[in-house]
Design a protein around this motif. Structure first.
Motif: not given
Ligand code: KG4
Length: 334
Positions: A20-27, A119-135
């Protein structure tokens, strides 16, 4: 719904299985740092050759660790760009072939969208909209995210990416590639106020970055010290350089949040595993009453879990990728 994510945009070969979108089985990820380190940076031809060797075992390992087989997979999501063309082509061609023989639907994912959404791979994530810094090693960008597929570029680097600046400063101090983590380690013993390196704010209210001047200032400082026969204080140089880079990254991100009147701030990309950046951003967000969301370090650097996650959302709005579609080297997120 099971998604197999595949990532090969630069020098890491990665695969992940997401339920689905929330359970990472392997990486699973195999890094090529050992190969490129003696050249002081990523050598594109070597990167693509090593992806070729790694791609099959890495995908198999991701399926094995998830305790799944290819026949269980419902969707394949692969990075289409931006990145090194030769590297991208390995993962992309492999994913296309896999999709072609198994008839599993295939979607292409923008690598930057992966970082914004990690960030949506984490339990705590924001609602939209949000500002993202990608570095990362290839980019320093600020985005406004309005949904899982709707991103607006607000600012970006005009020259070096933040990670590139860390790596180049590390190289001139004699450290191997990738130098970012080494600079942040050395900085722990240094005084961030010792050397006044310049902050490049550019025009008033600009959300763009420029790091080449900062890098040159470090070089000039080292040359001046050598001319005076003074030993370089490596820890002070690292701490002062890091502080100058981090301050600009944080303040411009908060300026973007103020300009857009948005409360949630997200960090992504390899440089966001830098402890000083995380600490500085946390303190300033608290002062400005912003909510900060930061993925764990392994989700900040390149990984295939974020590609699988972004792919699920692309799949809901975009048609399946045509087999004659191609990779691209510059981000399409504008
Ligand atoms: O997102 P990423 O894994 O991949 C590419 O851009 O390819 O980011 C890698 C970059 C490198 O430039 C590396 O030096 C930098 O992130 N980096 C750091 C730290 N950890 C990784 N830079 C500063 N401090 C760190 N702790």
């Amino acid at each position: 719904m099971l998604t197999l994510g595949i990532e090969s945009s630069c020098d890491d070969t990665a695969a992940a299985v997401l339920r689905d979108t929330d359970t990472l089985l392997s990486s699973v990820l195999t890094s090529q740092d050992r190969i490129h380190t003696r050249f002081g940076g990523v050598v594109p031809e070597l990167a693509s050759r090593n992806h070729l060797e790694a791609i099959v075992p890495v995908v198999n390992e991701a399926l094995y660790r998830a305790d799944r087989e290819l026949k269980d997979i419902d969707l394949i999501a692969v990075t289409r760009g931006p990145g090194l063309i030769g590297s991208l082509l390995v993962g992309f061609s492999y994913a296309k072939a896999l999709s072609c023989v198994t008839r599993i639907p295939l979607v292409g994912v923008d690598h930057m969208a992966g970082h914004i959404l990690s960030v949506f791979l984490e339990e705590e994530h924001p609602d939209f909209p949000f500002i993202a810094l990608v570095v990362s090693g290839g980019t320093s960008s600020i985005y406004r995210a309005d949904s899982f597929t709707n991103f607006t570029l607000l600012g970006r680097t005009r020259d070096d990416a933040a990670g590139e600046a860390f790596d180049k400063v590390a190289k001139l101090l004699g450290f191997p590639y990738p130098g970012g983590p080494i600079i942040s380690r050395e900085a722990l013993a240094g005084d961030a106020e010792a050397i006044k390196f310049p902050r490049s704010w550019l025009e008033k209210d600009s959300l763009d970055f420029s790091f080449s001047g900062l890098k040159t200032s470090v070089l000039n400082h080292c040359n001046r010290e050598k001319q005076k026969n003074r030993p370089l204080n490596i820890a002070d140089i690292c701490a002062s350089f890091q502080e100058a880079a981090v301050e600009v990254l944080v303040e411009k991100t908060l300026l973007a949040a103020a300009q857009e009147d948005i409360r949630a701030v997200v960090l992504g990309g390899g440089v966001s595993s830098n402890p000083r950046l995380r600490e500085y951003m946390k303190d300033r967000c608290r002062e400005e009453k912003k909510d900060l969301f930061v993925p764990r370090p392994s989700h900040c650097t390149d990984n295939a879990a974020m590609i699988a996650l972004a792919g699920v959302h692309v799949h809901q709005s975009d048609p399946i990728l045509a087999l004659d579609s191609d990779v691209y080297c510059r981000s399409l997120l504008a």
